[in-house]
Design a protein around this motif. Structure first.
Motif, short mmCIF file in Angstrom:
data_model
loop_
_atom_site.label_atom_id
_atom_site.label_comp_id
_atom_site.label_asym_id
_atom_site.label_seq_id
_atom_site.Cartn_x
_atom_site.Cartn_y
_atom_site.Cartn_z
N UNK A 44 0.77 -1.22 0.00
CA UNK A 44 0.00 0.00 0.00
C UNK A 44 0.81 1.28 0.00
N UNK A 45 2.07 1.22 -0.42
CA UNK A 45 2.91 2.42 -0.38
C UNK A 45 2.35 3.51 -1.29
N UNK A 46 2.44 4.76 -0.81
CA UNK A 46 1.87 5.91 -1.51
C UNK A 46 2.59 7.17 -1.05
N UNK A 47 2.45 8.24 -1.84
CA UNK A 47 2.94 9.56 -1.44
C UNK A 47 1.98 10.13 -0.40
N UNK A 48 2.52 10.87 0.54
CA UNK A 48 1.68 11.60 1.50
C UNK A 48 2.24 13.00 1.65
#
Length: 142
Positions: A44-48
């Motif tokens: 589930x890696x994503x930019x934040x």
């Protein structure tokens, strides 16, 4: 801290993300799809992106297990230095916390080093200092 947005690594940034972050995150996100064989990113890696009243913008990575890291990031840096900075922060996290040496330098045992060359950011060989592939173009340079 106010969360502004979260978006997929190689997806377009939402409209509420300052435009200066769009290209650097897209470029680094594309390159993150090219990890060494056997390595993978957390689920589930994503930019934040968030904003803190006193420090400004905090850009980092989140995942299913929670926030991985954030760093104060100045969106008003020139495009090349901003892209190299984002790549370096992601690389530092992957090396120190996920134990992933990314991206690998062809023919060597060390990872490439991000650096700005004018308005562009490149992956450089740590040993020779030569720029090998533009950040965001790892797929084309392999």
């Amino acid at each position: 801290m106010r969360t502004i947005a979260a978006w997929p690594l190689d997806g377009p940034a939402p409209a509420d993300v300052p435009a200066e972050f769009h290209d650097p995150c897209a470029r680094v996100g594309r390159d993150l799809r090219h990890l060494p064989a056997g390595d993978r990113l957390p689920a589930g890696v994503r930019w934040e992106l968030s904003e803190e009243h006193y420090t400004g913008f905090l850009l980092g990575l989140g995942a299913a297990r929670g926030l991985l890291f954030t760093r104060e990031t100045d969106p008003y840096l020139p495009p090349g230095p901003l892209t190299a900075y984002v790549a370096e922060q992601v690389q530092d996290h992957l090396t120190g916390h996920e134990f992933v040496q990314w991206p690998a330098c062809p023919g060597h045992t060390h990872p490439l080093v991000p650096a700005a060359t004018g308005a562009q950011a490149w992956w450089h060989c740590r040993r020779s200092g030569r720029p090998l592939v533009r950040i965001g173009d790892l797929a084309a340079g392999r």
